[in-house]
Design a protein around this motif. Structure first.
Motif, PDB file in Angstrom:
ATOM      1  N   GLY A 244       0.803  -1.221   0.000  1.00  7.60           N
ATOM      2  CA  GLY A 244       0.000   0.000   0.000  1.00  7.60           C
ATOM      3  C   GLY A 244       0.830   1.262   0.000  1.00  7.60           C
ATOM      4  O   GLY A 244       0.285   2.373  -0.028  1.00  7.60           O
TER       5      GLY A 244
ATOM      6  N   ARG B 261      -6.969   7.827  -4.100  1.00  8.27           N
ATOM      7  CA  ARG B 261      -7.998   7.268  -4.960  1.00  8.27           C
ATOM      8  C   ARG B 261      -9.040   8.314  -5.368  1.00  8.27           C
ATOM      9  O   ARG B 261      -9.464   8.369  -6.509  1.00  8.27           O
ATOM     10  CB  ARG B 261      -8.703   6.109  -4.255  1.00  8.27           C
TER      11      ARG B 261
ATOM     12  N   SER C 258      -9.394   5.147   4.357  1.00  8.95           N
ATOM     13  CA  SER C 258      -8.871   4.121   3.448  1.00  8.95           C
ATOM     14  C   SER C 258      -9.991   3.569   2.570  1.00  8.95           C
ATOM     15  O   SER C 258     -11.183   3.745   2.861  1.00  8.95           O
ATOM     16  CB  SER C 258      -8.240   2.987   4.253  1.00  8.95           C
ATOM     17  N   GLU C 259      -9.604   2.904   1.494  1.00  6.93           N
ATOM     18  CA  GLU C 259     -10.590   2.303   0.590  1.00  6.93           C
ATOM     19  C   GLU C 259     -11.488   1.313   1.315  1.00  6.93           C
ATOM     20  O   GLU C 259     -12.696   1.277   1.102  1.00  6.93           O
ATOM     21  CB  GLU C 259      -9.869   1.605  -0.558  1.00  6.93           C
TER      22      GLU C 259
ATOM     23  N   ALA D 110      -5.347   4.626  -0.691  1.00  8.75           N
ATOM     24  CA  ALA D 110      -5.225   3.168  -0.814  1.00  8.75           C
ATOM     25  C   ALA D 110      -5.050   2.526   0.559  1.00  8.75           C
ATOM     26  O   ALA D 110      -4.559   3.142   1.506  1.00  8.75           O
ATOM     27  CB  ALA D 110      -4.039   2.827  -1.714  1.00  8.75           C
ATOM     28  N   ASP D 111      -5.464   1.258   0.645  1.00 10.41           N
ATOM     29  CA  ASP D 111      -5.275   0.504   1.891  1.00 10.41           C
ATOM     30  C   ASP D 111      -3.799   0.244   2.130  1.00 10.41           C
ATOM     31  O   ASP D 111      -3.013   0.024   1.190  1.00 10.41           O
ATOM     32  CB  ASP D 111      -6.011  -0.836   1.816  1.00 10.41           C
TER      33      ASP D 111
ATOM     34  N   GLU E 122      -7.111  -6.068   4.897  1.00  9.86           N
ATOM     35  CA  GLU E 122      -7.122  -4.614   4.914  1.00  9.86           C
ATOM     36  C   GLU E 122      -7.948  -4.124   6.102  1.00  9.86           C
ATOM     37  O   GLU E 122      -9.041  -4.614   6.363  1.00  9.86           O
ATOM     38  CB  GLU E 122      -7.703  -4.045   3.617  1.00  9.86           C
TER      39      GLU E 122
END
Length: 896
Positions: free
Chosen positions: A549, A637, A657-658, A691-692, A702
């Motif tokens: 990540g 992202r 995070s995602e 992003a994770d 994650e």
């Protein structure tokens, strides 16, 4: 005769051999003088003396000493054979002893506390049955309601900075409740233990120190030292051998001084108090007379049934119950699978070593057939010869054991150096009485194992020889009675010759079959080890190919601790670091990925799309300076990143995070959504999605994460990890970066300087440790198997020289001879591989918990190992085959 008189007599005979022999001679002579003159003879006198000597325990001791001396002479006469056998056994014994020295204190030896089996670890039960640290409120409730525990205690990590006239030093320590050491059953060596009266808010600042820290300044007892800028009185010193398994590196202990009846929130509900945060580990000592199962049931009942006297907040409601485990199980659960797999691997190596030496002794027995026949002819029975051979193998094992202890001492130090950080009780690893006793037992077992099978096999024809001699004597009597039937006597003589040949042929066939079976076993065991090592190797390759990540290349990290938690200091230090030549970007964060730290808090969405009873869920907290995401190379992202405008007084902005967005905002646009995070009651707005990042390990799932700026968080963390992205070698800039930070304040400690690549590698240290050990054992097993195969074929070539000569004389070409020998060897190797495949399928399940991204039946691994084994086996076959092809027929035919 009484036992005491037998002991005295035996000791007299052993220590006064000449006088004892003279007494026996006089006694026998007196017996003969009383016999009739015709019955006296020297043979009768000799038999009488030997019969008298055979009585008493001293005869057995004398026989063992004689056998040992003879064995030593035989081994000294064959230095090459002795050296090979001793080194082979030393490898197996030394490796197994080194692994035992680590496995025994960690997995099997009780913890170094009184009645350690009655100490339990109590945790809150999280989602999926996971263990979660308890709150101080839970500890206070259990302490008041439980009747099964004589003592309960809670503890949290503490890393204070010791300030003295020298440069500041950061210490590892713990903050504990007053009964912590009483729960463990340990008392200070000097001074006193904590008093319950001191464990209260605004109580006196007192500390206990380790013996190692006290030895640096023996005058500190009773005096004050400065920790994190506050003065603490040293009231006690822990014992020198104190093993604190909860935190092995701890050097200093202070009191928690929490409020037992603290409210859930402070400042009119601004954020919850420290007493109700999930950050404490709890241990308890079960009261004498109470079973462990009863204590577990009571804890479960107390968690399930709340009382009005102890009100629980929603995040500490204990609705999922509490988990109770033995302290030893809790300490060792993370490393148990790896250590058990390594223990199994080393036992396979020891087995291969024993099989190899057994094969060598079988081959040596063939060369000593004439010796055994001579000794049998002189009257030695099979049991006597077997005893002598077993004595030789025990002496060989003793030599191997002595060498093995030396190798074990080296191996133990190597294991400690290679051990992963999570390996507990590392200080207990070493050569001690238990390890020495294990080595002695293994040496004795190896001596009996490698000696008994060859001894029984090599003397198997002695009984047949005795029976054959009796049959010949009987036939001779028949021949004397029937001399007139010459033809009949000749016929019986021919039948006797056939009787001599057939048992010898059967014995030779059985001898060769045993040696071949041992070689097949070696190859099979070697394949099992090599498959395990190959699976671990491919597993590590799969792990390191997992995107963490972030971009770990050219990133330097170091942890800086400021006891006063000064925001201005961290800002000025960051500016100084950014001015260092070679630095492209820099930032700091409250926690680093893959650093071993996990800091998370509860979150509450304003939209409340995913709620449980309280409407809360948890996420990791990254409180950073602007520029952290860019310095770490974490991909954006959606939305924007945190910048210099996200400061105190401005609307709170956060990144998520995602995984956070997918789990908690499914089907919604995360940008613009608001949430409350942790103790902060201010609504923060999501401005970006990143992003994770792998926080705990590369094979972990994650985890939801929230990023905010330090200036918009409730407090400034005292420990910040600086992240520095460089143009060239990151490690080379470490001195310059440290100097830049110290230029702002020379008294702050800087620790754990490492590159992100190093942190990624360390995160999988447990698997790398297991892989290193398996690789070493696999290579040793491969070498031993090749040597065993070579030895069997080489011996076969020597025994078949006449056959090879006949084949050559009848027209067989050298290539035909080479093909014959290689076919014989490769047949054994193929059988071993077939059996090893079955064993590897079963054994691979033992390391299943260490595998990632690869099946325990991975065809690539199995195929690669088979190719390696076939190649090494082919080389081991080729050398004897070439020697056989070069034998001249005439020389071979003259060979007896």
């Amino acid at each position: 005769m009484s036992l005491w008189r037998q002991m005295r007599r035996g000791l007299y005979v052993l220590t006064h051999r000449r006088a004892a022999d003279q007494d026996i001679a006089d006694e026998v002579q007196h017996f003969l003088d009383q016999m009739a003159p015709g019955d006296r003879s020297s043979a009768r006198a000799t038999m009488a003396r030997e019969q008298v000597r055979s009585y008493g325990w001293e005869n057995l001791v004398d026989q063992v000493i004689g056998d040992a001396r003879y064995a030593a002479r035989r081994l000294r006469a064959s230095p090459g054979f002795t050296t090979v056998c001793a080194i082979t056994l030393a490898v197996g014994i030394g490796a197994s002893t080194a692994i035992f020295s680590a496995v025994y204190p960690i997995l099997f030896e009780p913890l170094p506390y009184p009645d350690a089996g009655r100490i339990l670890m109590i945790s809150d039960r999280g989602a999926g049955g996971s263990r979660v640290d308890v709150t101080f409120g839970t500890y206070a409730e259990l302490g008041a309601r439980s009747r099964s525990f004589s003592a309960l205690a809670v503890v949290e990590p503490w890393q204070p900075t010791l300030t003295s006239r020298a440069e500041p030093e950061r210490l590892d320590g713990q903050r504990v409740s007053a009964g912590y050491f009483r729960t463990l059953g340990i008392t200070p060596r000097l001074g006193r233990d904590f008093d319950a009266a001191d464990d209260r808010p605004h109580g006196p600042n007192v500390v206990l120190v380790s013996n190692a820290l006290w030895q640096k300044d023996a005058s500190m007892l009773g005096k004050q030292i400065t920790l994190d800028g506050d003065r603490y009185t040293v009231i006690g010193v822990m014992p020198a051998g104190f093993d604190n398994v909860v935190s092995p590196s701890a050097q200093v202990w202070s009191l928690l001084q929490y409020e037992s009846s603290a409210p859930f929130f402070r400042d009119a509900g601004s954020h919850y108090t420290r007493e109700w945060g999930h950050h404490l580990a709890m241990i308890g000592r079960v009261r004498s007379g109470v079973t462990l199962d009863a204590a577990r049931r009571e804890i479960e009942d107390l968690a399930r049934v709340p009382t009005p006297e102890f009100v629980r907040p929603s995040w500490a409601s204990l609705s999922d119950g509490l988990t109770v485990h033995a302290l030893q199980d809790d300490v060792t659960s993370g490393v148990r699978p790896a250590l058990l797999a390594i223990l199994g691997a080393v036992l396979l190596v020891l087995t291969i070593a024993c099989v190899n030496v057994t094969n060598l002794l079988l081959a040596r027995g063939v060369q000593r057939r004439s010796e055994f026949a001579m000794r049998a002819a002189l009257g030695a029975g099979r049991a006597r010869i077997v005893g002598q051979l077993v004595t030789e193998s025990l002496l060989l094992a003793l030599l191997g054991g002595v060498l093995g202890l030396g190798l074990a001492a080296i191996g133990t130090r190597t294991l400690v150096a290679l051990s992963p950080p999570e390996l507990p009780r590392v200080d207990a690893i070493g050569i001690n009485g238990s390890v020495f006793l294990y080595a002695f037992g293994v040496t004795t077992a190896c001596g009996l194992l490698v000696g008994l099978v060859p001894a029984l096999q090599n003397t198997a024809n002695l009984r047949q020889r005795e029976q054959r001699e009796q049959r010949e004597q009987r036939e001779q009597r028949e021949q004397r009675e029937q001399r007139e039937h010459r033809e009949h006597r000749e016929h019986r003589g021919q039948r006797g010759q056939r009787g001599q040949r057939q048992p010898r042929q059967r014995h030779q066939q059985r001898h060769h079959s045993i040696r071949k079976a041992l070689v097949v076993t070696e190859v099979a065991l070697a394949l099992i080890l090599l498959v395990s090592a190959g699976l671990l190797l491919r597993s590590l390759g799969s792990l390191f190919s997992v995107p963490p990540g972030f971009r770990p290349s050219h990133v330097l990290t170091m942890q800086v601790q400021d006891a006063q938690s000064r925001y201005a200091f961290f800002s000025q230090a960051l500016d100084a670091v950014r001015r260092v030549p070679g630095v492209t970007s820099a930032a700091y964060t409250s926690q680093l990925p893959l650093s071993g730290r996990v800091d998370g808090y509860g979150a509450h969405m304003e939209s409340n799309t995913r709620t449980d009873e309280s409407g809360d869920f948890s996420a990791l907290r990254y409180t950073t300076s602007p520029g952290y995401v860019e310095a770490m190379g974490i991909a954006l992202r959606r939305g924007r990143l945190l910048d210099e405008h996200d400061i105190a007084g401005q609307p709170h902005a956060i990144l998520v995070s995602e995984s956070f967005a997918k789990r908690n905002l499914a089907g919604q646009d995360p940008l613009g959504q608001r949430l409350r995070f942790g103790p902060d009651t201010v609504w923060a707005t999501i401005v970006g999605v990143v992003a994770d990042v792998k926080q705990q390990s590369l094979d972990g799932d994650e985890t939801d994460a929230v990023y905010n700026t330090t200036s918009q968080w409730v407090w400034v963390d005292a420990k910040q990890s600086f992240v520095v992205h460089t143009q060239g070698d990151a490690a080379a800039l470490a001195p310059a970066v440290k100097a830049a930070i110290w230029s702002v304040d020379k008294d702050v400690p800087i620790v754990q300087a490492a590159t992100m690549n190093d942190l990624v590698a360390r995160s999988e240290a447990k698997r790398q440790f297991a892989l290193t050990v398996f690789e070493a054992f696999g290579l040793a097993a491969l070498a031993l198997a090749a040597i065993g195969l070579y030895g069997v074929l080489s011996g076969s070539v020597t025994e078949r020289l006449r056959e090879i000569g006949v084949r050559s004389a009848l027209g067989a070409s050298p290539s035909d001879i080479v093909t014959l020998i290689i076919r014989q060897g490769m047949t054994l190797a193929t059988l071993g591989i077939a059996l090893g495949l079955l064993g590897a399928i079963v054994a691979s399940r033992a390391i299943a918990s260490l595998l990632f991204g690869v099946s325990s039946l991975d065809p690539t691994t199995y195929a690669g190992v088979i190719v390696v084994l076939l190649g090494v086996s082919g080389l081991a076959c080729w050398l004897p085959a070439m020697r056989a092809s070069g034998v001249a027929p005439l020389i071979a035919l003259r060979t007896p």
